[in-house]
Design an enzyme around this catalytic site. Sequence first.
Site, PDB file in Angstrom:
ATOM      1  N   THR A   1      -5.008  -9.068 -14.398  1.00 17.83           N
ATOM      2  CA  THR A   1      -6.432  -9.363 -14.487  1.00 17.83           C
ATOM      3  C   THR A   1      -6.614 -10.808 -14.058  1.00 17.83           C
ATOM      4  O   THR A   1      -5.674 -11.593 -14.097  1.00 17.83           O
ATOM      5  CB  THR A   1      -6.973  -9.228 -15.926  1.00 17.83           C
TER       6      THR A   1
ATOM      7  N   ASP B   1       1.239   2.632   7.923  1.00 15.63           N
ATOM      8  CA  ASP B   1       0.047   1.888   7.475  1.00 15.63           C
ATOM      9  C   ASP B   1       0.369   0.532   6.830  1.00 15.63           C
ATOM     10  O   ASP B   1       0.417   0.406   5.607  1.00 15.63           O
ATOM     11  CB  ASP B   1      -0.789   2.753   6.531  1.00 15.63           C
TER      12      ASP B   1
ATOM     13  N   ASP C   1       0.862  -1.194   0.000  1.00 14.24           N
ATOM     14  CA  ASP C   1       0.000   0.000   0.000  1.00 14.24           C
ATOM     15  C   ASP C   1       0.892   1.236   0.000  1.00 14.24           C
ATOM     16  O   ASP C   1       0.620   2.212   0.701  1.00 14.24           O
ATOM     17  CB  ASP C   1      -0.906  -0.026   1.236  1.00 14.24           C
TER      18      ASP C   1
ATOM     19  N   ASN D   1       0.910   7.380   2.746  1.00 13.15           N
ATOM     20  CA  ASN D   1       1.493   6.533   3.787  1.00 13.15           C
ATOM     21  C   ASN D   1       2.970   6.827   4.025  1.00 13.15           C
ATOM     22  O   ASN D   1       3.671   6.059   4.681  1.00 13.15           O
ATOM     23  CB  ASN D   1       1.288   5.049   3.445  1.00 13.15           C
TER      24      ASN D   1
ATOM     25  N   LYS E   1       1.914   4.365  -0.938  1.00 11.98           N
ATOM     26  CA  LYS E   1       1.373   5.539  -1.631  1.00 11.98           C
ATOM     27  C   LYS E   1       1.782   6.770  -0.826  1.00 11.98           C
ATOM     28  O   LYS E   1       2.147   6.652   0.357  1.00 11.98           O
ATOM     29  CB  LYS E   1      -0.145   5.429  -1.785  1.00 11.98           C
TER      30      LYS E   1
END
Length: 469
Positions: free
Chosen positions: A186, A169, A148, A153, A150
Amino acid sequence: MEEVKATHLKIKTNSILDDYDVIWNQKLGTGISGPVRPCIHKKTKERCALKCLADRPKARTECTLQYQCSGHPNIVGVYSVYANEVQFPGEPLPRPRLFIVMELMKGGELFDRITKKKHFTEREAAKYTRQITAAVARCHSLNIAHRDLKPENLLFKDNSEDALIKLSDFGFAKIDDGTLKTPQFTPYYVAPQILEAQARKNLQGHVPGMPAYTYDKSCDMWSIGVIVYIMLCGYPPFYSETPSRQMTNNMKKKIMAGEYTFPTEDWKNISVEAKDVVRRLLDVDPTKRMNIVELQHHVWLQYEAPETMLMSPAILMDKVSLEEARLMHAQQLTNMRQPDLQITLKPMKTANNPILKKRLHNLASKNSLEPPEKSSYEDIENIGLQKLQDVILYCLTQNGNGNKEDNTDLQLCSLLTAAIECNQGVSELQEMLHRFKWNGSGFDSQVNKHDLAAAIDDLVLHRRQQIQT
Ligand SMILES: Nc1ncnc2c1ncn2[C@@H]1O[C@H](COP(=O)(O)OP(=O)(O)OP(=O)(O)O)[C@@H](O)[C@H]1O
C-alpha cells in the site's frame, strides 16, 4: 535503409510492408494495445505475429526488453521492430506506431491448454513450472523483471503434446537492478528492512554484504506461486467468498497477510515438495520469498514429480471462476506494481518527507516503526495516481466485456470524478479529458475505453517522472 538504434535493438524505419504481408482481417488475440495479427515474411514465407503499439517511450522499452530476452526457448522471440507513421481507417492523420514482429505462437494460453487435458498430473504441472522458471530466470539474469506474469501471457508454441511454453507481453517489464525503491503493498507503508538498508546506505555510501534489493523480481516470484497453486488445484490461493469483478478489501487483506490454505480434500494427494514450492513463493515478505535461482534448484523441479492426477482441468472448465481468477491475479499485479508510483528514497540530507525523516530517526534509535500518517505530499500524489490507475483498470476489464465504446457508463464516470477530485490542479488531466469530450460529470460523445486507458496511462507515467525529478 535508415535505422534508429535502441539498446541492442535496431528499430527499422522502412515500411513494414516492404518485408511483410500483414493479414489485417485476422486476429490472433487482442489485448489492451489492440489486436495481434498474423503476418508473413515476403522472402522466407514464415508466418509471424504482429503487435502494433503507439510509438511512445514505454512501447520502445517493451520492444527493447523483450528483444533482449529473446533467443531463449521459453521466451516469445522478437524478430524485428518497425517505426512507421500509419493512418488507420477512420483516423484523421497518420500516427507514429511501432510494429513488433514476433515468433508465432499457435498453441494458445496455459490454462486453456490445461482445461482441454483429460489427464493432468503433478508431473506435468512441474514440467510447465520448469519452463516458466527458465523463462523468468532468463529475464532476471538480465536484471529484467517481467511484472505481468499471468497465465494469459504464457503461450504454447503449437498444439503438439510436448510444445514449449513461452513468456510473452513485456508491456510492464522494467530493469530491476536492485536500486532501492519503496517496496510495499500500500502507498502508506515503507517496509522496515528498506528503511534499514537506506539508513545503512546513507551511513556508508553502500550496503556491504546486502544483496541488491530486487522487489520487482520478487513480484514475478509471487506470480509463479499463484500460477503453480492454480495448476495444482484449479482455483486461486486467494479468492472472495462471493464472486466479484473487483478485488474486495477483505481479499487484499488476505493477500497482504498471506492468508491462504491448502484445503485438505483437494491437496491431500499433492506432494510436500509441491506445497513447499507454493509456500516459499507466496511468502508475504518479498525479502524472504524464494528467488529464481532457488526455485530452479528446488527438489520439486530437480526430479520427476509424482504422476498424481490433478482435479485442475475439471475445475478450470468453469469459465466464470477461471475469469475471476484471471481478473484477481491481474488486479493484484497492478497493486504490486504500485511501488512504481513511489519516489525513490532520497538520502536523508535531501529527503523532504518529514514522515520518512521521523521514521529513519526512529530506526536509528531502535524504536519500533509505526505506520505513518496519511497526510504527506507524496501520499497525496500517490492517492491521485492510484485513482487514475483505478480508471485504467476499469476501462481494461470493461473492454474485455466487449463494452468498448460507451458514454453511458456511470461507474466509469464516478471513478473518473473521484480521480479528478484527487488530482486537482493537474492541468494535463483536464486537457486530456477535454479531448475525450468530458463535460464535468459525463462524456458528450462515445468514449473508447481502450484509448482513454492509454491516455491516462501516459499521464500517470509523465506524473511519475515529474514526481521523481
Ligand atoms: N506471438 C504471438 N503469437 C500468437 N498470438 C499472440 C502472440 N502474442 C500475443 N498473442 C495473442 O494476442 C493477445 C494479446 O497480446 P499481448 O498480451 O501481447 O497484448 P497486450 O495488448 O499487451 O495485452 P494485455 O492486455 O495482456 O496487456 C494474447 O493474449 C495472445 O492471445
